[in-house]
Design an enzyme around this catalytic site. Structure first.
Site, PDB file in Angstrom:
ATOM      1  N   HIS A 118       2.279  23.906 -22.052  1.00 32.04           N
ATOM      2  CA  HIS A 118       3.203  24.205 -23.151  1.00 32.04           C
ATOM      3  C   HIS A 118       2.981  25.630 -23.648  1.00 32.04           C
ATOM      4  O   HIS A 118       1.985  26.280 -23.311  1.00 32.04           O
ATOM      5  CB  HIS A 118       2.978  23.245 -24.327  1.00 32.04           C
ATOM      6  CG  HIS A 118       1.656  23.475 -25.016  1.00 32.04           C
ATOM      7  ND1 HIS A 118       0.456  23.129 -24.462  1.00 32.04           N
ATOM      8  CD2 HIS A 118       1.370  24.048 -26.222  1.00 32.04           C
ATOM      9  CE1 HIS A 118      -0.518  23.466 -25.289  1.00 32.04           C
ATOM     10  NE2 HIS A 118       0.008  24.031 -26.366  1.00 32.04           N
ATOM     11  N   ASP A 120       2.995  27.483 -27.518  1.00 32.39           N
ATOM     12  CA  ASP A 120       2.957  27.068 -28.929  1.00 32.39           C
ATOM     13  C   ASP A 120       4.285  27.345 -29.643  1.00 32.39           C
ATOM     14  O   ASP A 120       4.782  28.475 -29.624  1.00 32.39           O
ATOM     15  CB  ASP A 120       1.827  27.804 -29.672  1.00 32.39           C
ATOM     16  CG  ASP A 120       0.453  27.410 -29.142  1.00 32.39           C
ATOM     17  OD1 ASP A 120       0.317  26.304 -28.585  1.00 32.39           O
ATOM     18  OD2 ASP A 120      -0.487  28.225 -29.284  1.00 32.39           O
ATOM     19  N   HIS A 264      -0.076  27.305 -21.694  1.00 34.18           N
ATOM     20  CA  HIS A 264      -1.474  26.898 -21.576  1.00 34.18           C
ATOM     21  C   HIS A 264      -1.594  25.386 -21.580  1.00 34.18           C
ATOM     22  O   HIS A 264      -0.662  24.670 -21.960  1.00 34.18           O
ATOM     23  CB  HIS A 264      -2.352  27.548 -22.653  1.00 34.18           C
ATOM     24  CG  HIS A 264      -1.921  27.287 -24.054  1.00 34.18           C
ATOM     25  ND1 HIS A 264      -0.840  27.913 -24.638  1.00 34.18           N
ATOM     26  CD2 HIS A 264      -2.413  26.460 -25.006  1.00 34.18           C
ATOM     27  CE1 HIS A 264      -0.696  27.494 -25.884  1.00 34.18           C
ATOM     28  NE2 HIS A 264      -1.641  26.593 -26.131  1.00 34.18           N
ATOM     29  N   ARG A 279      -7.618  27.837 -35.035  1.00 29.98           N
ATOM     30  CA  ARG A 279      -6.602  28.711 -34.438  1.00 29.98           C
ATOM     31  C   ARG A 279      -5.756  29.364 -35.520  1.00 29.98           C
ATOM     32  O   ARG A 279      -5.365  28.689 -36.480  1.00 29.98           O
ATOM     33  CB  ARG A 279      -5.713  27.867 -33.524  1.00 29.98           C
ATOM     34  CG  ARG A 279      -4.905  28.663 -32.525  1.00 29.98           C
ATOM     35  CD  ARG A 279      -3.962  27.763 -31.759  1.00 29.98           C
ATOM     36  NE  ARG A 279      -2.834  27.408 -32.587  1.00 29.98           N
ATOM     37  CZ  ARG A 279      -1.983  26.412 -32.328  1.00 29.98           C
ATOM     38  NH1 ARG A 279      -2.119  25.679 -31.264  1.00 29.98           N
ATOM     39  NH2 ARG A 279      -0.978  26.171 -33.141  1.00 29.98           N
TER      40      ARG A 279
HETATM   41  C1  SIN Z   1      -3.631  24.643 -28.099  1.00 29.94           C
HETATM   42  O1  SIN Z   1      -3.474  25.584 -28.860  1.00 29.94           O
HETATM   43  O2  SIN Z   1      -2.706  24.137 -27.483  1.00 29.94           O
HETATM   44  C2  SIN Z   1      -5.042  24.095 -27.888  1.00 29.94           C
HETATM   45  C3  SIN Z   1      -5.745  24.829 -26.819  1.00 29.94           C
HETATM   46  C4  SIN Z   1      -7.145  24.353 -26.611  1.00 29.94           C
HETATM   47  O3  SIN Z   1      -7.620  23.444 -27.312  1.00 29.94           O
HETATM   48  O4  SIN Z   1      -7.812  24.910 -25.751  1.00 29.94           O
END
Ligand code: SIN
Length: 289
Positions: A118, A120, A264, A279
């Protein structure tokens, strides 16, 4: 691999890049990702460091900073060098800071964030330009919890010119309810139409802008055609290892990725162990064809 794909890879991998002077840079693959050293993100960056980090970001799309010891304010201050931070409604946050998304997995978890390919927040009218995840705790087994990142410029460039042209005429719906399948979604999640092929706002380079995390269908096609085409594109990302790099986290690693040209996938291979990160998300602009 066919000749078109080889040509696209050769073009990216062979790009000559100017050296760096105020940071060190160690590429993870010729296609995507680099570790940046010689920099302490808890301190103000020099003008040259910031310029070089910006260039490294545009060239590599995913930057990994190791051994960083940051307070929440220092993490946010680094994010703000690249734009305004996204602030979530209070009811959507885990904790008390609207600008901080907590990424947490433990023996109690029944799912983890981002466990599919996906990008973000693409259901937003103005999806984010980038995300910075600062991981503080990694699984106690000493391995696991990596994140994969894939290059969407190359995903597009590996397709035939005829397919690229066809995709360039299409738009797709990105639906904020998709990640909530099987759960009660919060009210008023965004749902937005974006072009399937967009231009990176800083480099002007074209990139594929659909992802299995948020894209529901292609507007101009029938249901069956749309599903078949999206499956073809999602499969390419999932099955083509050349597109991606794999980041192995250690505590105090910060990764900054470009949501305008990457996808990612967090790997949850460490249950029942724990992993913890925070994050911040940097606001972006409406994607344009
Ligand atoms: C995400 O922001 O999708 C999570 C990525 C992660 O936990 O490595």
């Amino acid at each position: 691999m066919d000749q078109l794909a080889l040509k696209a890879i050769e073009c990216i991998a062979g790009q000559s890049r100017a050296p760096y002077h105020s940071i060190t840079l160690d590429r993870l693959t010729p296609i995507i990702g680099a570790e940046v050293g010689g920099i302490d993100l808890s301190q103000p960056l020099s003008e040259e460091q910031l310029t070089e980090v910006r260039r490294a970001f545009l060239e590599n799309h995913v930057l990994v900073f190791r051994d960083q010891h940051l307070t929440v304010e220092q993490h946010k201050a680094f994010g703000r060098l690249f734009g305004e931070l996204r602030s979530l409604p209070v009811e959507d946050i885990d904790g008390d800071d609207p600008e901080l998304v907590v990424i947490r997995a433990s023996a109690q978890s029944r799912f983890v964030a981002g466990e599919t390919w996906h990008t973000d927040g693409t259901a937003d009218l103005e999806p984010s330009m980038g995300s910075m995840l600062y991981v503080k705790e990694t699984p106690a087994i000493g391995t696991g919890g990596d994140t994969l990142f894939a290059n969407m410029h190359l995903a597009l460039e590996m397709l035939s010119p005829a397919m690229q042209q066809f995709l360039g005429e299409l738009t797709a719906i990105h639906d904020g309810e998709i990640p909530w399948k099987g759960f009660q979604p919060p009210a008023n999640l965004p749902r937005t139409e974006h072009p399937v092929v967009v231009r990176h706002p800083e480099t002007g380079r074209k990139t594929l802008f659909v992802n299995s995390g948020f894209t529901s269908h292609i507007v101009q096609l029938s249901g069956g055609e749309s599903q078949t085409l999206l499956n073809m594109l999602f499969d390419l990302i999932a099955r083509e290892p050349i597109l991606s790099c794999r980041v192995r986290w250690a505590p105090n690693t910060l990764v900054f990725w470009d949501n305008r040209c990457t996808q990612h996938h967090a790997v949850w291979d460490y249950f029942p162990h724990s992993r913890y990160g925070e994050r911040v998300t940097i606001l972006g602009k409406q994607p344009k064809a």
